[in-house]
Design a protein around this motif. Structure first.
Motif, PDB file in Angstrom:
ATOM      1  N   ASN A 274      35.895  44.420  44.266  1.00  0.00           N
ATOM      2  CA  ASN A 274      36.199  44.676  42.859  1.00  0.00           C
ATOM      3  C   ASN A 274      35.357  45.765  42.238  1.00  0.00           C
ATOM      4  OD1 ASN A 274      38.354  42.905  42.440  1.00  0.00           O
ATOM      5  ND2 ASN A 274      36.962  41.178  42.283  1.00  0.00           N
TER       6      ASN A 274
ATOM      7  N   THR B 151      50.677  48.026  44.212  1.00  0.00           N
ATOM      8  CA  THR B 151      50.158  47.356  43.021  1.00  0.00           C
ATOM      9  C   THR B 151      50.004  45.880  43.312  1.00  0.00           C
ATOM     10  OG1 THR B 151      52.386  47.122  42.124  1.00  0.00           O
ATOM     11  CG2 THR B 151      51.109  48.998  41.356  1.00  0.00           C
ATOM     12  N   ASN B 152      48.984  45.296  42.721  1.00  0.00           N
ATOM     13  CA  ASN B 152      48.720  43.877  42.869  1.00  0.00           C
ATOM     14  C   ASN B 152      49.835  43.095  42.181  1.00  0.00           C
ATOM     15  OD1 ASN B 152      47.635  41.238  41.908  1.00  0.00           O
ATOM     16  ND2 ASN B 152      45.834  41.911  43.039  1.00  0.00           N
ATOM     17  N   ASN B 153      50.407  42.108  42.870  1.00  0.00           N
ATOM     18  CA  ASN B 153      51.503  41.322  42.304  1.00  0.00           C
ATOM     19  C   ASN B 153      51.072  40.505  41.094  1.00  0.00           C
ATOM     20  OD1 ASN B 153      53.349  42.221  44.183  1.00  0.00           O
ATOM     21  ND2 ASN B 153      53.000  40.517  45.571  1.00  0.00           N
ATOM     22  N   THR B 154      49.819  40.120  41.029  1.00  0.00           N
ATOM     23  CA  THR B 154      49.338  39.266  39.949  1.00  0.00           C
ATOM     24  C   THR B 154      49.153  40.021  38.643  1.00  0.00           C
ATOM     25  OG1 THR B 154      48.187  37.895  41.565  1.00  0.00           O
ATOM     26  CG2 THR B 154      47.524  37.650  39.273  1.00  0.00           C
ATOM     27  N   ASP B 155      48.472  41.175  38.721  1.00  0.00           N
ATOM     28  CA  ASP B 155      48.137  41.873  37.476  1.00  0.00           C
ATOM     29  C   ASP B 155      48.612  43.320  37.411  1.00  0.00           C
ATOM     30  OD1 ASP B 155      46.365  43.124  39.210  1.00  0.00           O
ATOM     31  OD2 ASP B 155      44.565  42.272  38.297  1.00  0.00           O
TER      32      ASP B 155
ATOM     33  N   ARG C 202      47.558  45.848  39.034  1.00  0.00           N
ATOM     34  CA  ARG C 202      46.485  46.824  39.264  1.00  0.00           C
ATOM     35  C   ARG C 202      46.756  47.610  40.543  1.00  0.00           C
ATOM     36  NH1 ARG C 202      40.085  45.203  39.502  1.00  0.00           N
ATOM     37  NH2 ARG C 202      39.311  47.341  39.586  1.00  0.00           N
TER      38      ARG C 202
ATOM     39  N   TRP D 160      40.625  49.449  45.214  1.00  0.00           N
ATOM     40  CA  TRP D 160      41.261  49.706  43.938  1.00  0.00           C
ATOM     41  C   TRP D 160      41.267  51.200  43.676  1.00  0.00           C
ATOM     42  CZ3 TRP D 160      43.790  45.659  42.735  1.00  0.00           C
ATOM     43  CH2 TRP D 160      43.263  44.383  42.854  1.00  0.00           C
TER      44      TRP D 160
END
Length: 82
Positions: free
Chosen positions: A4, A38-42, A44, A61
């Motif tokens: 992160n 892209t991240n499926n959750t947010d 990002r 990222w």
């Protein structure tokens, strides 16, 4: 799998990261490709390093600017001579 605190902020940083992958500088085994995703959750954006089974073996990222403007570099690789 994704640190992160380790964000690729510029196209130069993206180029250096891709070059390290292309030349084996990260010590990863069985690398078959890279992709921007892209991240499926947010939502990002990140760069994914994939193995021969299309499984994520490393991710970093990326900034929104790198995601939008680095697609050709990811598709075609770096221009540096190995």
């Amino acid at each position: 799998m994704i640190n992160n605190n380790d964000v690729i902020e510029t196209l130069d940083e993206l180029e250096a990261f891709l070059y390290a992958i292309e030349t084996g500088g990260l010590g990863l085994a069985n690398v078959e490709g890279v992709a921007l995703a892209t991240n499926n959750t947010d939502g990002r954006p990140f760069i994914a390093v994939l193995d021969d089974k299309q499984q994520l073996i490393l991710g970093r990222w990326v900034s929104q600017d790198v995601y939008e403007n680095g697609k050709d570099m990811v598709r075609h690789g770096t221009k540096k001579v190995h």
